[in-house]
Design a protein around this motif. Structure first.
Motif, PDB file in Angstrom:
ATOM      1  N   UNK A   1      50.185  32.842  36.301  1.00  0.00           N
ATOM      2  CA  UNK A   1      49.068  31.993  36.657  1.00  0.00           C
ATOM      3  C   UNK A   1      47.900  32.890  37.067  1.00  0.00           C
ATOM      4  N   UNK A   2      46.703  32.509  36.657  1.00  0.00           N
ATOM      5  CA  UNK A   2      45.500  33.298  36.932  1.00  0.00           C
ATOM      6  C   UNK A   2      44.820  32.831  38.202  1.00  0.00           C
ATOM      7  N   UNK A   3      44.020  33.708  38.755  1.00  0.00           N
ATOM      8  CA  UNK A   3      43.229  33.387  39.940  1.00  0.00           C
ATOM      9  C   UNK A   3      41.760  33.497  39.552  1.00  0.00           C
ATOM     10  N   UNK A   4      40.973  32.484  39.956  1.00  0.00           N
ATOM     11  CA  UNK A   4      39.539  32.499  39.703  1.00  0.00           C
ATOM     12  C   UNK A   4      38.815  32.408  41.037  1.00  0.00           C
ATOM     13  N   UNK A   5      37.633  33.007  41.089  1.00  0.00           N
ATOM     14  CA  UNK A   5      36.842  32.981  42.314  1.00  0.00           C
ATOM     15  C   UNK A   5      35.458  32.432  41.989  1.00  0.00           C
ATOM     16  N   UNK A   6      35.011  31.440  42.778  1.00  0.00           N
ATOM     17  CA  UNK A   6      33.711  30.810  42.579  1.00  0.00           C
ATOM     18  C   UNK A   6      32.956  30.794  43.895  1.00  0.00           C
ATOM     19  N   UNK A   7      31.655  30.878  43.803  1.00  0.00           N
ATOM     20  CA  UNK A   7      30.800  30.702  44.976  1.00  0.00           C
ATOM     21  C   UNK A   7      30.261  29.283  44.933  1.00  0.00           C
ATOM     22  N   UNK A   8      30.440  28.556  46.014  1.00  0.00           N
ATOM     23  CA  UNK A   8      29.953  27.182  46.103  1.00  0.00           C
ATOM     24  C   UNK A   8      29.256  27.007  47.441  1.00  0.00           C
ATOM     25  N   UNK A   9      28.372  26.019  47.533  1.00  0.00           N
ATOM     26  CA  UNK A   9      27.704  25.771  48.813  1.00  0.00           C
ATOM     27  C   UNK A   9      28.720  25.396  49.896  1.00  0.00           C
ATOM     28  N   UNK A  10      28.415  25.818  51.113  1.00  0.00           N
ATOM     29  CA  UNK A  10      29.326  25.551  52.234  1.00  0.00           C
ATOM     30  C   UNK A  10      29.595  24.066  52.428  1.00  0.00           C
ATOM     31  N   UNK A  11      28.559  23.230  52.258  1.00  0.00           N
ATOM     32  CA  UNK A  11      28.769  21.797  52.472  1.00  0.00           C
ATOM     33  C   UNK A  11      29.725  21.203  51.436  1.00  0.00           C
TER      34      UNK A  11
END
Length: 90
Positions: A1-11
């Motif tokens: 299984x792969x791992x992905x990283x995303x930046x999203x707004x805190x809210x």
């Protein structure tokens, strides 16, 4: 299984964590991604179908029939059918 990283707004992160506090967040995100991919595939197929229809329409050299003419013809056919079946409409 792969791992992905995303930046999203805190809210958004806070709302997501609150909404899915008792859920497997990886499963939720996977489902959302699959749904998004399905929507993209559906849109591509739909766009392709529209292009095919428009191309056929552009190649069709038949007479143009207005909406009004189509509706008049439809009403005439309905009236004839109703008359044949003894139906009266107001």
């Amino acid at each position: 299984m792969a791992t992905m990283s995303f930046s999203i707004p805190d809210d958004v992160k806070d709302r997501f964590n609150k909404a899915f506090a008792d859920a497997n967040k990886s499963a939720v995100v996977t489902k959302l991604m699959l749904d998004a991919l399905d929507q993209i595939d559906h849109k591509r197929r739909s766009d392709k179908a529209v292009r095919r229809i428009l191309n056929r329409h552009a190649k069709n050299k038949g007479p143009y029939i207005s909406t009004e003419e189509i509706l008049r013809t439809r009403d005439q056919i309905r009236a004839e059918s109703d008359s044949a079946h003894g139906i009266r409409r107001k």
